[in-house]
Design a protein around this motif. Structure first.
Motif, PDB file in Angstrom:
ATOM      1  N   LEU A  81      36.403  35.467  31.172  1.00 21.54           N
ATOM      2  CA  LEU A  81      37.367  36.515  30.984  1.00 21.54           C
ATOM      3  C   LEU A  81      36.702  37.696  31.905  1.00 21.54           C
ATOM      4  O   LEU A  81      37.428  38.615  32.332  1.00 21.54           O
ATOM      5  N   GLY A  82      35.494  37.622  32.488  1.00 23.65           N
ATOM      6  CA  GLY A  82      34.968  38.512  33.068  1.00 23.65           C
ATOM      7  C   GLY A  82      35.301  38.469  34.529  1.00 23.65           C
ATOM      8  O   GLY A  82      35.471  39.511  35.240  1.00 23.65           O
ATOM      9  N   ALA A  83      35.883  37.539  34.893  1.00 19.20           N
ATOM     10  CA  ALA A  83      36.780  37.517  36.249  1.00 19.20           C
ATOM     11  C   ALA A  83      37.923  38.174  36.358  1.00 19.20           C
ATOM     12  O   ALA A  83      38.477  38.783  37.290  1.00 19.20           O
ATOM     13  N   MET A  84      38.463  38.464  34.934  1.00 16.04           N
ATOM     14  CA  MET A  84      39.747  39.450  34.911  1.00 16.04           C
ATOM     15  C   MET A  84      39.248  40.898  34.866  1.00 16.04           C
ATOM     16  O   MET A  84      39.502  41.404  33.652  1.00 16.04           O
ATOM     17  N   ARG A  85      38.870  41.257  35.674  1.00 15.15           N
ATOM     18  CA  ARG A  85      38.455  42.884  35.531  1.00 15.15           C
ATOM     19  C   ARG A  85      38.714  43.622  36.769  1.00 15.15           C
ATOM     20  O   ARG A  85      38.695  43.176  37.793  1.00 15.15           O
ATOM     21  N   GLY A  86      38.969  45.109  36.630  1.00 15.12           N
ATOM     22  CA  GLY A  86      39.222  45.679  37.908  1.00 15.12           C
ATOM     23  C   GLY A  86      40.509  45.362  38.438  1.00 15.12           C
ATOM     24  O   GLY A  86      41.380  45.094  37.843  1.00 15.12           O
ATOM     25  N   TRP A  87      40.719  45.474  39.762  1.00 12.28           N
ATOM     26  CA  TRP A  87      41.926  45.012  40.421  1.00 12.28           C
ATOM     27  C   TRP A  87      42.285  43.568  40.275  1.00 12.28           C
ATOM     28  O   TRP A  87      43.598  43.163  40.463  1.00 12.28           O
ATOM     29  N   SER A  88      41.395  42.912  40.062  1.00 14.04           N
ATOM     30  CA  SER A  88      41.526  41.264  39.695  1.00 14.04           C
ATOM     31  C   SER A  88      42.532  41.359  38.357  1.00 14.04           C
ATOM     32  O   SER A  88      43.323  40.483  38.557  1.00 14.04           O
ATOM     33  N   LEU A  89      42.412  42.278  37.434  1.00 12.30           N
ATOM     34  CA  LEU A  89      43.294  41.917  36.322  1.00 12.30           C
ATOM     35  C   LEU A  89      44.822  42.534  36.678  1.00 12.30           C
ATOM     36  O   LEU A  89      45.590  41.757  36.316  1.00 12.30           O
ATOM     37  N   ALA A  90      44.699  43.519  37.357  1.00 14.08           N
ATOM     38  CA  ALA A  90      46.040  43.913  37.803  1.00 14.08           C
ATOM     39  C   ALA A  90      46.712  42.784  38.633  1.00 14.08           C
ATOM     40  O   ALA A  90      47.939  42.579  38.383  1.00 14.08           O
ATOM     41  N   ILE A  91      46.039  42.514  39.884  1.00 13.04           N
ATOM     42  CA  ILE A  91      46.834  41.388  40.562  1.00 13.04           C
ATOM     43  C   ILE A  91      46.960  40.132  40.096  1.00 13.04           C
ATOM     44  O   ILE A  91      47.904  39.297  39.946  1.00 13.04           O
ATOM     45  N   GLY A  92      45.891  39.857  39.238  1.00 15.29           N
ATOM     46  CA  GLY A  92      45.987  38.418  38.573  1.00 15.29           C
ATOM     47  C   GLY A  92      46.976  38.214  37.243  1.00 15.29           C
ATOM     48  O   GLY A  92      47.707  37.209  36.976  1.00 15.29           O
ATOM     49  N   SER A  93      47.472  39.522  36.609  1.00  9.97           N
ATOM     50  CA  SER A  93      48.392  39.701  35.674  1.00  9.97           C
ATOM     51  C   SER A  93      49.674  39.235  36.492  1.00  9.97           C
ATOM     52  O   SER A  93      50.667  38.505  35.923  1.00  9.97           O
ATOM     53  N   LEU A  94      50.003  39.552  37.605  1.00 10.09           N
ATOM     54  CA  LEU A  94      51.118  39.175  38.210  1.00 10.09           C
ATOM     55  C   LEU A  94      51.315  37.732  38.414  1.00 10.09           C
ATOM     56  O   LEU A  94      52.626  37.049  38.420  1.00 10.09           O
ATOM     57  N   TYR A  95      50.294  37.266  38.871  1.00  8.92           N
ATOM     58  CA  TYR A  95      50.016  35.907  39.162  1.00  8.92           C
ATOM     59  C   TYR A  95      50.163  35.012  37.937  1.00  8.92           C
ATOM     60  O   TYR A  95      50.957  34.123  37.889  1.00  8.92           O
ATOM     61  N   TYR A  96      49.728  35.384  36.868  1.00 10.83           N
ATOM     62  CA  TYR A  96      49.653  34.500  35.549  1.00 10.83           C
ATOM     63  C   TYR A  96      50.760  34.637  34.666  1.00 10.83           C
ATOM     64  O   TYR A  96      51.364  33.717  34.223  1.00 10.83           O
TER      65      TYR A  96
END
Length: 622
Positions: free
Chosen positions: A112-127
């Protein structure tokens, strides 16, 4: 749990993923999804429920926006964790390592460490949005699929520009999906944030061999084709997460559709889990050369083990204390009380009132046999024996109620004006045609013309009022006066997407049958509909679930579904307990409703009327 041996291979990966998915689905459907739903519903109820075009108003404030964002991001984290466990299982099996499932689940937390910062925001749209929208390769429990409502595409199919728009949407959707196909693998095994993982995904598409590319693309194409063929054979609407909530037991007992669809849900989850494991196996094989491997002993493992050991000891002490209290207070008495409460809960949860009335066959905008909303379409529906015909009514510039659906005349009449900008004398001479009747010599009909023609005919009218801005009251009064003049009140139902348009009718004629038309909502029926003085719900097909139908039945509200085009889904909705089907195809909907009623002749309804709405007295009492 058994230890995986080095020679396990793909079969062992599939077995372990199956075991994890079983545990994970029980957790998500039994606890996590209901918790998210309760948080959402509590907030929505506190703000006041919104319907149709007003649904966004609930979240257009700081508190609502923050809550929605938090739930959205939490859903993304839950989805990402599920993929993390699956990817790690596959990677470990490919390496031939010994492991136990709890070890993988624990070590995957740190992905889950990869889902932090802007990665969480953009990744949420992806997932949360893109992967469930494509629904190929990656399938999760929290958000199994995202579906664009059918009524949106149905309207787009009626124009060439709309068809081009549909193709563009599909092209962009699948292109982005394919380009980012390696993103979950790179984020989970490579500890990459989303941006870096997206760049790595493009890199791997360039670097892998043509054989690997063809294997991946071929597997995805086979998945899509098999899914399409299954969809052609099994055209029923699949179960969603809401169907596994507090209405699960009631639907399991009373809904024949739910029992059938539950079996399909189980089979499809088994097939999709096996197929997803195979796809991930291929993708992981492409990144292994770059050193992307799962590990059971990351750098943080010692600290984590110590922390989990402390928590485990604390839990053991707490559990021992509860066991001691049970021994001293009498565990038999506690067990008996628990059984009594459980029995009472089961009895209350499984009770369901009988359906309100026998299902109705209703034509949509008249029917497909003539240009929509014309006198010919209404008469064609009557000739084919439908119970009701749905028509859309608007006001012309000089206040004449006419049958017309769109806000302007472009699609049917080739002109840019709206109905409210043209007089009746001008509108009645305008030739119109729709996509199914190119070159037809048809004209717009007035509501009065329809009422005159139907005076001595048996079919009823489901009148949808479509007011323009500021004329809701005027439209309601004009329609009411015409229905009164021709004595059609007992053979008419009235509905609108705009509740304010219904209020003058309710005030003047509480005995008339008035309903709310819905294509979106922010709240649940059981928490909202008692606030509205309506007699039925006309619900867009995308919103229909066994839960919604059961909730409406508890409130005494029949549910009419629009617009249903597939006979298999027609049967499914009738088995759910809906009270009417609204369709373009009169022969099909008449046949399905008649077949259903013939097979359920012993059904007891709260009202036994034939082909007409439940009538009320002048005070509005049923």
């Amino acid at each position: 749990m058994k230890t995986i041996r080095p020679a396990a291979g793909l079969g062992a990966a599939i077995r372990q993923v199956f075991l994890f998915e079983l545990l994970w689905k029980l957790l998500i459907l039994g606890a996590v999804a209901p918790l998210f739903q309760e948080i959402y519903q509590t907030y929505v109820s506190s703000m006041g429920i919104r319907f149709n075009g007003n649904v966004l108003d609930v979240f257009l404030n700081l508190k609502g926006g923050v809550l929605f964002l938090l739930l959205f991001l939490c859903a993304a984290v839950v989805i990402y964790y599920e993929y993390s466990v699956i990817v790690n299982i596959v990677s470990l099996c490919r390496q031939g390592k010994d492991f136990r499932l709890p070890q993988v689940m624990r070590s995957s937390l740190w992905s889950l460490g990869a889902m932090r910062g802007w990665s969480l925001a953009i990744g949420s749209l992806y997932y949360v949005l893109l992967l469930p929208l494509v629904h190929i390769g990656y399938v999760c429990t929290m958000s199994p699929w995202v579906v664009i409502p059918e009524f949106v595409f149905e309207e787009m199919r009626k124009t060439g520009l709309g068809v081009a728009g549909m193709l563009a949407i599909y092209a962009v959707e699948y292109a982005v999906y394919l380009l980012l196909l390696f993103v979950p693998i790179c984020m989970i095994l490579g500890c990459r944030r989303f941006g870096k993982a997206a760049a790595d995904s493009l890199f791997y598409w360039r670097e892998i061999s043509w054989k690997s590319r063809l294997a991946i693309l071929g597997t995805l194409v086979v998945w899509e084709r098999i899914a399409t063929e299954i969809g052609r054979f099994w055209r029923r609407k699949p179960l969603g997460n809401d169907d596994f909530g507090d209405y699960f037991l009631k639907n399991l007992i009373h809904s024949e559709a739910f029992r059938t669809d539950l079996l399909h849900w189980l089979v499809m989850n088994i097939l999709q889990t096996a197929a997803m494991t195979g796809i991930i196996w291929l993708l992981v094989s492409c990144v292994e050369e770059k050193g992307f491997h799962a590990s059971l002993q990351p750098n943080w493992s010692e600290d984590t083990d110590a922390l989990l050991g402390i928590l485990g000891r604390r839990w053991g002490i707490l559990w021992a204390g509860w066991r001691a209290r049970l021994r001293t207070t009498g565990w038999r008495l506690a067990a008996l009380g628990t059984c009594l409460l459980l029995t009472m809960w089961l009895a209350l949860s499984s009770w369901q009132p009988p359906p309100i009335h026998a299902p109705l066959a209703i034509g949509h905008r008249g029917c497909i046999e003539a240009v929509e909303n014309t006198l010919g379409a209404v008469l064609a529906a009557q000739e084919r024996g439908l119970d009701y015909v749905e028509i859309d009514v608007q006001l012309t510039r000089d206040g004449v109620p006419v049958l017309f659906h769109d806000r302007d005349l472009r699609r049917l009449g080739g002109r840019g004006e709206s109905v409210g900008e043209i007089s009746w004398e001008e509108l009645r001479t305008l030739p119109i045609q729709d996509y199914a009747h190119q070159g037809a010599d048809a004209r717009v009909a007035s509501l009065e013309e329809v009422l005159v023609v139907l005076q001595n005919r048996s079919i009823g009218l489901l009148i949808e009022l479509k007011p323009a801005a500021g004329d809701a009251g005027g439209l309601a009064r004009a329609v009411t006066e015409l229905v009164e003049r021709y004595g059609f009140g007992e053979r008419a139902m009235f509905m609108s997407l705009d509740y304010t348009c219904l209020m003058p009718i309710l005030e003047r004629h509480p005995e008339w049958w008035v309903g709310y038309c819905l294509f979106s909502a922010t709240g649940e029926i059981d928490r909202t509909m008692q606030q509205y003085e309506v007699d039925f719900l006309a619900v867009e097909e995308a919103l229909i679930t066994s839960r919604l139908v059961a909730q409406a039945g508890e409130q005494g509200l029949p549910v009419y579904v629009w617009s249903v085009y597939d006979d298999e889904r027609m049967r499914q909705y009738l088995e759910m307990g809906v009270s009417g089907l609204i369709s373009d195809y009169p022969d099909e909907v008449r046949r399905v409703v008649d077949t259903y009623r013939a097979g359920h002749q012993g059904t007891v309804y709260r009202w036994e009327g034939e082909g007409a709405p439940l009538q009320k007295d002048s005070a509005g009492t049923k």
